[in-house]
Design an enzyme around this catalytic site. Structure first.
Site, PDB file in Angstrom:
ATOM      1  N   HIS A  66      -7.744  -5.611   0.060  1.00  0.00           N
ATOM      2  CA  HIS A  66      -6.497  -4.894   0.295  1.00  0.00           C
ATOM      3  C   HIS A  66      -5.801  -5.489   1.535  1.00  0.00           C
ATOM      4  O   HIS A  66      -6.283  -5.332   2.655  1.00  0.00           O
ATOM      5  CB  HIS A  66      -6.900  -3.440   0.573  1.00  0.00           C
ATOM      6  CG  HIS A  66      -5.766  -2.484   0.648  1.00  0.00           C
ATOM      7  ND1 HIS A  66      -5.042  -2.096  -0.456  1.00  0.00           N
ATOM      8  CD2 HIS A  66      -5.231  -1.809   1.703  1.00  0.00           C
ATOM      9  CE1 HIS A  66      -4.130  -1.221  -0.093  1.00  0.00           C
ATOM     10  NE2 HIS A  66      -4.221  -1.028   1.219  1.00  0.00           N
ATOM     11  N   SER A  83       0.813  -1.207   0.000  1.00  0.00           N
ATOM     12  CA  SER A  83       0.000   0.000   0.000  1.00  0.00           C
ATOM     13  C   SER A  83       0.855   1.270   0.000  1.00  0.00           C
ATOM     14  O   SER A  83       1.722   1.402  -0.850  1.00  0.00           O
ATOM     15  CB  SER A  83      -0.944  -0.061   1.198  1.00  0.00           C
ATOM     16  OG  SER A  83      -2.064   0.725   0.937  1.00  0.00           O
TER      17      SER A  83
HETATM   18  C1  GTR Z   1      -5.353   4.589   1.895  1.00  0.00           C
HETATM   19  C2  GTR Z   1      -4.745   5.420   0.818  1.00  0.00           C
HETATM   20  C3  GTR Z   1      -4.055   4.536  -0.161  1.00  0.00           C
HETATM   21  C4  GTR Z   1      -3.189   3.494   0.502  1.00  0.00           C
HETATM   22  C5  GTR Z   1      -3.746   2.974   1.793  1.00  0.00           C
HETATM   23  C6  GTR Z   1      -2.761   2.267   2.703  1.00  0.00           C
HETATM   24  O1  GTR Z   1      -6.108   5.280   2.779  1.00  0.00           O
HETATM   25  O2  GTR Z   1      -5.742   6.171   0.225  1.00  0.00           O
HETATM   26  O3  GTR Z   1      -3.333   5.300  -1.095  1.00  0.00           O
HETATM   27  O4  GTR Z   1      -1.924   3.959   0.654  1.00  0.00           O
HETATM   28  O5  GTR Z   1      -4.295   3.968   2.565  1.00  0.00           O
HETATM   29  O6  GTR Z   1      -1.593   2.622   2.780  1.00  0.00           O
HETATM   30  O7  GTR Z   1      -3.203   1.340   3.391  1.00  0.00           O
END
Ligand code: GTR
Length: 409
Positions: free
Chosen positions: A390, A249
């Site tokens: 995710h 991420s």
């Molecule tokens: C989210 C962000 C993403 C990603 C994510 C993370 O809120 O919008 O770009 O980086 O966090 O790091 O888990």
């Protein structure tokens, strides 16, 4: 306060999750130099096009990493030769970053397989919630920056709570060492905590003022990954010709930027890195430049804000960031339900980085059709689409290990 305001604005923006609404876009040409000359050899790429692109990514997106060195010292705090059920030696090492008058600290957690006794390749990766969150072992220290944040009282931050993302035993069983550090130790991830970041140790730092091309937290996290390599170079058991950097991420964004700058990363893996990571900006699918800059004003350099809702004006796109890693290996991993990160855009970026890899005679991805779920591509550019959300899972690690085996063994 300013951050809160930005998040409110963010909540009102609409997000596109509909592939049929992605407008046609034109990517900046990978191999065409500023003076119009087309690159046809690896040498030309390295001498001319690569430095041009590096400059653009630094000045327009991530900010310039200072050339200046600051003092870094290491102190081994613990050494446990019976870690992970006797499979590994675990070390906790305190890093002290100092400019002579001010210092900050980080703790690295390193596991090295007890067998074999010869040098081993290593995976490096930051964790989100402290070293203690990656494993249930009660001897693992809380990372130094955590006391600055409010979140650690939340149950998510409990000891071992992130252990499903750290397949330590699997990694050790496959013959790799693994090193992790909490990213907050390098820059606590909140715009109001910049004074506690490593950035605050560099010459000319002014907490109230940021110049447009100045580095911010992603730049700092990238810099910190290189400091982990510096330390690993002092460790006899580590094969420093075989270093893989993995980031999930926001840390996948930082991993790609780190590897573009530092040739000592031989493999870089960006997992679900999305906007500002592997995904193509111009698709505007899921998170966009405007959304990310509003929600996280301290991640990218200030110049990047001029592309809010104007992605087509960006002089680069993210396939070029992946290309900057050639001839070293790059692996992009997506998750099917992680639409916020635009899996298709992550894949296409890996596909469009291909021409740079082919200059070195390497194996790029030969189709722009996304592979099916759980059908990994394992060339010199790798990719997989995992089912689910995710996250970083055992499935992801299995593919990363296969990719590393292919290139390191
Ligand atoms: C989210 C962000 C993403 C990603 C994510 C993370 O809120 O919008 O770009 O980086 O966090 O790091 O888990």
């Amino acid at each position: 306060m300013m951050w809160l305001f930005a998040s409110l604005v963010n909540a009102q923006q609409t997000v596109n999750y509909d592939e049929s609404k992605v407008s046609a876009y034109l990517l900046p040409e990978l191999l065409k130099c500023k003076n119009g000359v087309m690159v046809t050899t690896a040498e030309q790429w390295e001498k001319q096009r690569k430095p041009e692109l590096m400059k653009l990514f630094a000045s327009q997106i991530y900010g310039r990493t200072p050339a200046e060195n600051i003092d870094v010292t290491y102190e081994v705090l613990t050494e446990d030769t019976e870690a992970l059920g006797g499979k590994a030696t675990g070390k906790q090492v305190r890093f002290t970053f100092s400019n002579g008058t001010k210092k900050t600290e980080a703790i690295l957690l390193l596991y090295i397989p007890n067998k074999p006794k010869s040098k081993v390749p290593v995976f490096i990766g930051y964790n989100f919630k402290g070293n203690h969150s990656t494993i249930t072992d009660s001897t693992i220290f809380y990372s130094p920056a955590l006391h600055l944040l409010k979140e650690p009282d939340h149950p998510d931050w409990k000891r071992g709570n992130q252990s499903s993302r750290w397949s330590y035993e699997k990694i050790i069983d496959r013959g790799y060492a693994v090193a992790t550090m909490c990213y907050h130790d390098i820059y606590p991830d909140n715009p109001e905590l910049k004074d506690h970041s490593v950035i605050s140790l560099f010459r000319g730092y002014d907490s109230g003022k940021t110049t447009p091309g100045e580095w911010q937290s992603i730049g700092a996290w990238a810099w910190g990954s290189s400091r982990i390599v510096d330390f690993l170079e002092t460790q006899q058991q580590i094969d420093t010709d075989k270093i893989a950097l993995m980031g999930h991420s926001r840390l996948g964004k930082a991993a790609l930027w780190a590897a573009a700058q530092d040739q000592r990363f031989h493999i870089v893996i960006s997992n679900n890195s999305g906007c500002g990571g592997a995904a193509l900006f111009r698709r505007k699918f899921g998170e966009t430049t405007e959304i990310i800059n509003n929600a996280f004003p301290h991640w990218f350099c200030e110049n990047f804000r001029q592309y809010n809702n104007k992605e087509e004006l960006l002089p680069v796109d993210q396939h070029q960031l992946l290309a900057l890693i050639a001839p070293r290996k790059v692996y992009v991993a997506s998750a099917q339900e992680d639409l916020w990160a635009d899996p298709e855009g992550e894949f296409l970026s890996a596909y469009h980085a291909g021409p740079a890899y082919r200059l070195y005679g390497l194996e790029a991805i030969d189709t722009d059709k996304m592979p099916e779920q759980h059908k990994p591509i394992m060339g010199d550019i790798g990719y997989h689409l995992r089912g689910g959300k995710h996250d970083v899972t055992d499935y992801d690690w299995e593919q990363f290990l296969d990719f590393a085996d292919k290139h390191f063994k």
